[in-house]
Enzyme design. Structure first.
Site, mmCIF file in Angstrom:
data_model
loop_
_atom_site.group_PDB
_atom_site.id
_atom_site.type_symbol
_atom_site.label_atom_id
_atom_site.label_comp_id
_atom_site.label_asym_id
_atom_site.label_seq_id
_atom_site.Cartn_x
_atom_site.Cartn_y
_atom_site.Cartn_z
ATOM 1 N N HIS A 36 -9.829 -1.415 -19.603
ATOM 2 C CA HIS A 36 -11.122 -1.785 -19.011
ATOM 3 C C HIS A 36 -11.275 -3.298 -18.979
ATOM 4 C CE1 HIS A 36 -13.106 -2.498 -22.988
ATOM 5 N NE2 HIS A 36 -12.526 -1.385 -23.396
ATOM 6 N N ASP A 50 -14.070 -5.222 -19.184
ATOM 7 C CA ASP A 50 -15.149 -5.899 -19.904
ATOM 8 C C ASP A 50 -14.868 -5.986 -21.396
ATOM 9 O OD1 ASP A 50 -15.433 -3.075 -19.925
ATOM 10 O OD2 ASP A 50 -17.481 -3.258 -20.654
ATOM 11 N N ASP A 91 -10.176 -6.024 -27.629
ATOM 12 C CA ASP A 91 -10.646 -4.739 -27.131
ATOM 13 C C ASP A 91 -11.303 -4.983 -25.780
ATOM 14 O OD1 ASP A 91 -11.908 -2.316 -26.624
ATOM 15 O OD2 ASP A 91 -13.409 -2.565 -28.202
ATOM 16 N N GLU A 95 -17.047 -0.561 -19.324
ATOM 17 C CA GLU A 95 -16.740 0.515 -20.271
ATOM 18 C C GLU A 95 -17.626 0.422 -21.502
ATOM 19 O OE1 GLU A 95 -14.701 2.342 -23.787
ATOM 20 O OE2 GLU A 95 -15.235 0.241 -23.436
ATOM 21 N N ASP A 133 -6.436 1.607 -24.884
ATOM 22 C CA ASP A 133 -7.665 1.188 -25.564
ATOM 23 C C ASP A 133 -7.752 1.677 -27.003
ATOM 24 O OD1 ASP A 133 -10.063 -0.136 -25.736
ATOM 25 O OD2 ASP A 133 -11.241 1.433 -24.770
ATOM 26 N N HIS A 190 -15.987 -5.161 -31.747
ATOM 27 C CA HIS A 190 -17.430 -5.190 -31.484
ATOM 28 C C HIS A 190 -18.176 -6.094 -32.460
ATOM 29 C CE1 HIS A 190 -17.487 -1.079 -29.158
ATOM 30 N NE2 HIS A 190 -16.466 -1.858 -28.823
#
Length: 487
Positions: A76, A78, A115, A145, A169, A457
């Site tokens: 992905h 983003d 990520d 995503e 991922d 994250h």
């Protein structure tokens, strides 16, 4: 250009360095997408862009490999935009600046975007190398995503011809994933009546910081503290033991990240200010003990603030604090079929006050729809009792494991051939796009693997250099051994 371009494999790290230099948080992937599209066009590779913004790049098979099954490499576009308090960074304008720290690559005070930037860089490196041996290839790069899986939701049938999907991922070297959790977003809105600040009250800003945060799926079982849940506990205690009035509260920035910071703007009578400080000291000690070894740097602070114009009514203040306290958060059930696998969880991700409303976002994950829907109903019941409206959207299915998957067997055998050991076969408690993509292309045989990424994250995110090299070795060897098409 940064020093990571000297790492091996150089082509992959070179692409990752470029990806870091182009801002691409969720919803702002256009510049990166344009760069990739122009690069692929310059390589003579066909490029397609669908209606939602996904990119599809095709590369013909190596000579003699034309009869192999087509492979779709998927990542992905983003990244999650998270920065530590005090770190000035505009994710829509400023580049990520990766740096080498021992055997790791990380950023400074922000998420790194490994990520899924490393997976994306690997896809581009495969496209760039004319010497690699592979069958017909397609690279699928999806948008948004992290914040809504918009690209996976919007993918249409007929665009892709491959039979095998290799998702990049995953975040643990030595693991191969054959299933994942589904999820749904809970969007909660609680209106409140505001009143003038009582006479003789003082304003304080109560802040919670220093938490590790992390991925709301992958890290949820570790018992890391949520700043939002700590804030709920503190507000309950403060309003029970003082005459404090609440003007606003906030916490977290993403529904799929465990909240690292939270704050509440309070007003209290002068006679209660000392009691308020005592409550914070007590809870600071309590949290230091409770989360020792998991979250060692939790910090509670109380600072004088400018007096607000209005505060919440007492009735709504009580309803809100109790709803937040009762809101489900964390692991709700473990899988009975797969040891040590989280089956159902929920994350109290975001709290925001604006325009006489408190807005709350939760992300509920589960390996099955029944578990997801059960926790969704619990969450709705808690907040509806407080007078809130609750809307659910973005529901996506899990990826049901196929223990007889041929591509899984190929990856296992290849891993054993290359590294002398079999990888662990796992199901991940996170929202890989495979479940949605498999709904559109149900004939795909799917597997997911990737290098070790820690702290995804959160600003602690880092990727292991050795694991990236191993991931690349495994990927190119799997491509070399893609089976023939069945005529």
């Amino acid at each position: 250009m940064t020093s990571i371009r000297t790492l091996a494999p150089e082509t992959l790290w070179g692409f990752f360095d470029t990806i870091c230099s182009i801002p691409h948080p969720s919803g702002h992937e256009a510049a990166l997408r344009s760069w990739i599209s122009n690069w692929a066009d310059g390589q003579g590779l066909p490029v397609l862009q669908d209606e939602v913004g996904n990119l599809i790049i095709k590369k013909p098979a190596s000579p003699g490999m034309e009869n192999r099954k087509g492979v779709v490499l998927q990542a992905h576009l983003d990244m999650v935009p998270q920065a530590n308090a005090g770190t000035e960074h505009d994710f829509t304008q400023d580049p990520i600046r990766p740096r080498i720290d021992g055997d790791w690559v990380c950023a400074s005070g922000t998420t790194l975007g490994a990520d899924n930037g490393i997976g994306m860089a690997a896809c581009l490196a495969v496209l760039a190398d004319p010497a690699l041996i592979h069958g017909p290839l397609e690279v699928l790069l999806t948008v948004d995503e992290e914040s809504g899986m918009t690209g996976a939701f919007g993918l249409q049938p007929g665009w892709l011809e491959g039979e095998i999907l290799l998702n990049t991922d995953s975040e643990q070297d030595g693991d191969v994933y054959i299933g994942c959790a589904g999820g749904v977003d809970a969007n909660i809105t609680l209106p409140y009546q505001a009143e003038p600040v009582p006479a003789g009250y003082q304003a304080f800003l109560l802040t919670i910081s220093g938490l590790r945060g992390g991925h709301s799926g992958i890290n949820i079982h570790e018992g890391r503290a949520s700043a939002n849940k700590l804030l709920a506990e503190l507000m309950h205690q403060v309003t029970e033991h003082t005459d404090a009035r609440l003007a606003s509260l906030s916490g977290g920035t993403l529904r799929n990240a465990i909240a690292r910071e939270a704050a509440a703007l309070l007003v209290v009578p002068a006679s209660d200010s000392e009691r308020l400080q005592e409550l914070l000291v007590t809870h600071q000690q309590h949290y230091s003990t409770e989360f020792a070894g998991v979250d060692d740097f939790i910090r509670l602070e109380l600072n004088a603030a400018e007096l607000p114009a209005r505060v919440m009514s007492r009735v709504m203040q009580q309803k809100l604090t109790r709803a937040m306290l009762a809101c489900p958060h964390g692991v709700m059930a473990m899988s009975r079929d797969m040891p040590d696998v989280t089956q159902t969880s929920t994350n109290l991700g975001v709290i925001e006050t604006r325009d006489d409303h408190v807005h709350v976002q939760c992300l509920i994950r589960s390996l099955n729809n029944a578990g997801r829907d059960r926790v969704a109903a619990m969450t709705a019941a808690v907040f509806e009792l407080a007078g809130a409206t609750v809307a659910f959207d973005g529901a996506y299915p899990g990826w049901q494991p196929n223990p007889d998957s041929p591509i899984m067997k190929l990856v296992l055998d290849t891993h054993h051939e290359v590294f002398g050991a079999l990888p662990a076969v796992k199901v991940i408690h996170a929202g890989l796009e495979c479940g949605l993509l498999g709904n559109v292309y149900p004939h795909w045989d799917m597997v997911s693997f990737g290098p070790t990424i820690q702290g995804a994250h959160s600003p602690d995110e880092r990727v292991n250099i050795t694991a990236v090299a191993r991931f690349w070795q495994l990927l190119i060897r799997v491509l070399e051994q893609t089976p023939e098409r069945v005529s």
